[in-house]
Design an enzyme around this catalytic site. Structure first.
Site, PDB file in Angstrom:
ATOM      1  N   ASP A 142      -7.426  12.076 -18.973  1.00 27.59           N
ATOM      2  CA  ASP A 142      -7.656  10.642 -19.051  1.00 27.59           C
ATOM      3  C   ASP A 142      -7.189  10.227 -20.447  1.00 27.59           C
ATOM      4  O   ASP A 142      -7.841  10.513 -21.445  1.00 27.59           O
ATOM      5  CB  ASP A 142      -9.151  10.361 -18.841  1.00 27.59           C
ATOM      6  CG  ASP A 142      -9.465   8.872 -18.829  1.00 27.59           C
ATOM      7  OD1 ASP A 142      -8.708   8.092 -19.446  1.00 27.59           O
ATOM      8  OD2 ASP A 142     -10.474   8.496 -18.208  1.00 27.59           O
ATOM      9  N   ARG A 182       0.813  -1.226   0.000  1.00 23.67           N
ATOM     10  CA  ARG A 182       0.000   0.000   0.000  1.00 23.67           C
ATOM     11  C   ARG A 182       0.838   1.264   0.000  1.00 23.67           C
ATOM     12  O   ARG A 182       0.296   2.367  -0.122  1.00 23.67           O
ATOM     13  CB  ARG A 182      -0.984  -0.026   1.179  1.00 23.67           C
ATOM     14  CG  ARG A 182      -1.996   1.113   1.144  1.00 23.67           C
ATOM     15  CD  ARG A 182      -3.108   0.929   2.167  1.00 23.67           C
ATOM     16  NE  ARG A 182      -2.633   0.514   3.457  1.00 23.67           N
ATOM     17  CZ  ARG A 182      -1.989   1.321   4.317  1.00 23.67           C
ATOM     18  NH1 ARG A 182      -1.772   2.578   4.032  1.00 23.67           N
ATOM     19  NH2 ARG A 182      -1.596   0.852   5.485  1.00 23.67           N
ATOM     20  N   LYS A 189      -7.683  -1.237 -19.878  1.00 26.32           N
ATOM     21  CA  LYS A 189      -7.958  -1.160 -21.307  1.00 26.32           C
ATOM     22  C   LYS A 189      -6.710  -1.526 -22.125  1.00 26.32           C
ATOM     23  O   LYS A 189      -6.281  -2.646 -22.076  1.00 26.32           O
ATOM     24  CB  LYS A 189      -8.506   0.229 -21.647  1.00 26.32           C
ATOM     25  CG  LYS A 189      -9.627   0.685 -20.696  1.00 26.32           C
ATOM     26  CD  LYS A 189     -10.872  -0.208 -20.740  1.00 26.32           C
ATOM     27  CE  LYS A 189     -11.806  -0.001 -19.566  1.00 26.32           C
ATOM     28  NZ  LYS A 189     -12.224   1.360 -19.306  1.00 26.32           N
ATOM     29  N   TYR A 233     -15.845   9.849 -19.612  1.00 27.67           N
ATOM     30  CA  TYR A 233     -16.149   8.466 -19.242  1.00 27.67           C
ATOM     31  C   TYR A 233     -17.264   8.481 -18.175  1.00 27.67           C
ATOM     32  O   TYR A 233     -17.220   9.290 -17.241  1.00 27.67           O
ATOM     33  CB  TYR A 233     -14.879   7.813 -18.701  1.00 27.67           C
ATOM     34  CG  TYR A 233     -15.094   6.432 -18.175  1.00 27.67           C
ATOM     35  CD1 TYR A 233     -15.343   5.365 -19.038  1.00 27.67           C
ATOM     36  CD2 TYR A 233     -15.054   6.165 -16.816  1.00 27.67           C
ATOM     37  CE1 TYR A 233     -15.559   4.095 -18.556  1.00 27.67           C
ATOM     38  CE2 TYR A 233     -15.271   4.892 -16.326  1.00 27.67           C
ATOM     39  CZ  TYR A 233     -15.524   3.862 -17.205  1.00 27.67           C
ATOM     40  OH  TYR A 233     -15.728   2.607 -16.715  1.00 27.67           O
TER      41      TYR A 233
HETATM   42  C1  LIG Z   1     -12.667   2.095 -18.283  1.00 28.52           C
HETATM   43  C2  LIG Z   1     -12.330   3.518 -18.227  1.00 28.52           C
HETATM   44  C3  LIG Z   1     -12.120   4.166 -17.008  1.00 28.52           C
HETATM   45  C4  LIG Z   1     -12.290   3.474 -15.680  1.00 28.52           C
HETATM   46  O1  LIG Z   1     -11.369   2.465 -15.492  1.00 28.52           O
HETATM   47  P1  LIG Z   1     -11.626   1.197 -14.539  1.00 28.52           P
HETATM   48  O2  LIG Z   1     -10.361   0.430 -14.695  1.00 28.52           O
HETATM   49  O3  LIG Z   1     -12.845   0.517 -15.037  1.00 28.52           O
HETATM   50  O4  LIG Z   1     -11.830   1.722 -13.165  1.00 28.52           O
HETATM   51  C5  LIG Z   1     -11.787   5.509 -17.040  1.00 28.52           C
HETATM   52  N1  LIG Z   1     -11.681   6.179 -18.199  1.00 28.52           N
HETATM   53  C6  LIG Z   1     -11.881   5.602 -19.383  1.00 28.52           C
HETATM   54  C7  LIG Z   1     -11.754   6.405 -20.632  1.00 28.52           C
HETATM   55  C8  LIG Z   1     -12.216   4.251 -19.450  1.00 28.52           C
HETATM   56  O5  LIG Z   1     -12.434   3.678 -20.641  1.00 28.52           O
END
Ligand SMILES: *Cc1c(COP(=O)(O)O)cnc(C)c1O
Length: 383
Positions: A174, A48, A199, A102
């Site tokens: 992001d 952690r 992803k 998102y």
């Molecule tokens: C999936 C996704 C998230 C969130 O990610 P998790 O791993 O599901 O918490 C945030 N931003 C985008 C663009 C995403 O595709």
């Protein structure tokens, strides 16, 4: 490594790897210890604290990929996003966020910020002037996503970074949809770069993880909160993610190529009303995308003609899976209204331009001809 400017696939394969000094194995050893010595050591290690050997090694790889000084690896993309935002926002502060985000990020802001006394505004458009209009005296953060989910809009990285500097704000992105293969926001002066590693970094639909990349100073600030929030990733998954990233460069390049071919095919198809893909010259921000991306990514969206039902069409597919999430080696489709944006009101969806017939397409690494054949047979069945 002697070569101090290695290319992307070399970074993906080798950067930050741990050496197996005991047995000379070819891959990083996995250290599962959750307990390390405290006496006579330089670093007090604990999962952690985000500093186990495997966590540190993977952080170096992702830092090199995003051309940043430091990285923290999280248990999910949302753990990364929430910790990064809360690290720079306290009660009485204000954040300006891009209107198309998102779904999970939108929910985080809508459901949680008010009770912590954090003020927020969503922009009306995606120009830097739309962001500037919303800036107040207590604004601390600008938050963007490009290409965005699910309409693949493009936000100008240089313009946002300049605006943040002008008003002394922290800019955050992001960068999940682009992946570091296609876009490095640090090149344009964006301060904090966030990924859902679930992803493209994971890429096989079997890992949930997140990452934040920035300067040492910003990462230290985020770490101070992260150790208290406790969103670290288990070493086993860290190790799997390191393995996955080894092929990220070749996977994403294959997905870029397939998506471009697919976008052109759909664009010219008489049953398809509209295609959203930044690699198409018809995309309103194609030139901007070209100026800040090395590839246009593996995500696109499209609308079928209104006489074809989007769910019937997806159920008729044989190879492409109607499925949540995205960015795996396998092609998947989904209806944002049924999934990622289902918690939004129909009015809010309308405002964001998300129609009921919209289908989001995550293109995999299959042969594109086979994907096209699948779409052809599905359309034949439902027409
Ligand atoms: C999936 C996704 C998230 C969130 O990610 P998790 O791993 O599901 O918490 C945030 N931003 C985008 C663009 C995403 O595709």
């Amino acid at each position: 490594m002697q070569n101090n400017k290695p290319g992307i696939n070399t970074i993906c394969t080798h950067f930050g790897e741990l050496e197996d000094t005991q047995f000379k194995g070819a891959v990083s050893p996995l250290y599962m210890s959750s307990s390390y010595a405290f006496d006579g050591v330089d670093v007090k290690r604990y999962p952690r604290y985000f500093n186990t050997p495997n966590q540190e090694a993977l952080s170096k790889k992702i830092a090199a990929l995003e051309k940043c000084e430091a990285v923290l690896i999280f248990g999910s993309g949302m753990a990364a996003i929430s910790t990064a935002l809360f690290a720079f926002l306290k009660a009485g502060d204000h954040v300006v966020l891009q209107k198309t985000l998102y779904g999970g990020t939108y929910n985080l802001v809508q459901e949680e910020f008010e009770k912590f006394g954090i003020e927020f505004s969503f922009t009306d458009g995606l120009q830097s002037s739309d962001f500037e209009k919303k800036i107040r005296s207590n604004t601390k953060v600008l938050y963007i996503e490009t290409p965005s989910n699910p309409l693949l809009t493009i936000t100008d990285l240089s313009a946002i970074s300049a605006l943040a500097k002008k008003h002394n704000l922290v800019s955050m992105i992001d960068n999940t949809f682009a992946s570091p293969v296609n876009q490095n926001p640090a090149d344009f002066g964006i301060d904090v770069i966030i990924h859902s590693a679930t992803k493209y970094m994971g890429g096989h639909s079997d890992i949930c993880a997140g990452a934040v990349a920035s300067t040492k100073e910003h990462i230290n600030r985020i770490f101070q909160l992260a150790k208290n929030f406790g969103g670290s990733l288990s070493d086993y998954t860290v190790w799997l993610l390191e393995r996955s990233i080894k092929t990220m460069g070749i996977r994403v390049k294959a997905q870029n190529e397939n998506a471009q071919r697919m976008a052109e095919y759909l664009y010219n198809h008489s049953d398809i009303y509209k295609v959203y893909y930044p690699g198409l010259p018809s995309h309103p921000d194609h030139e901007l995308a070209k100026s800040q991306m090395r590839g246009f990514g593996g995500m696109l969206s499209f609308e079928l003609n209104t006489d074809i039902d989007a769910m019937d069409f997806q159920r008729a597919l044989e190879l492409i899976k109607p499925s949540m999430s995205l960015a795996g080696v396998e092609s998947t489709m989904l209806s944002p209204t049924q999934t990622s944006h289902s918690l939004l009101s129909p009015q809010e969806r309308e405002k964001q331009g998300i129609k009921d017939g919209l289908i989001r397409f995550s293109i995999g690494i299959e042969e594109v001809e086979d994907l096209i054949k699948d779409i052809e047979q599905a359309l034949e069945k439902v027409k």
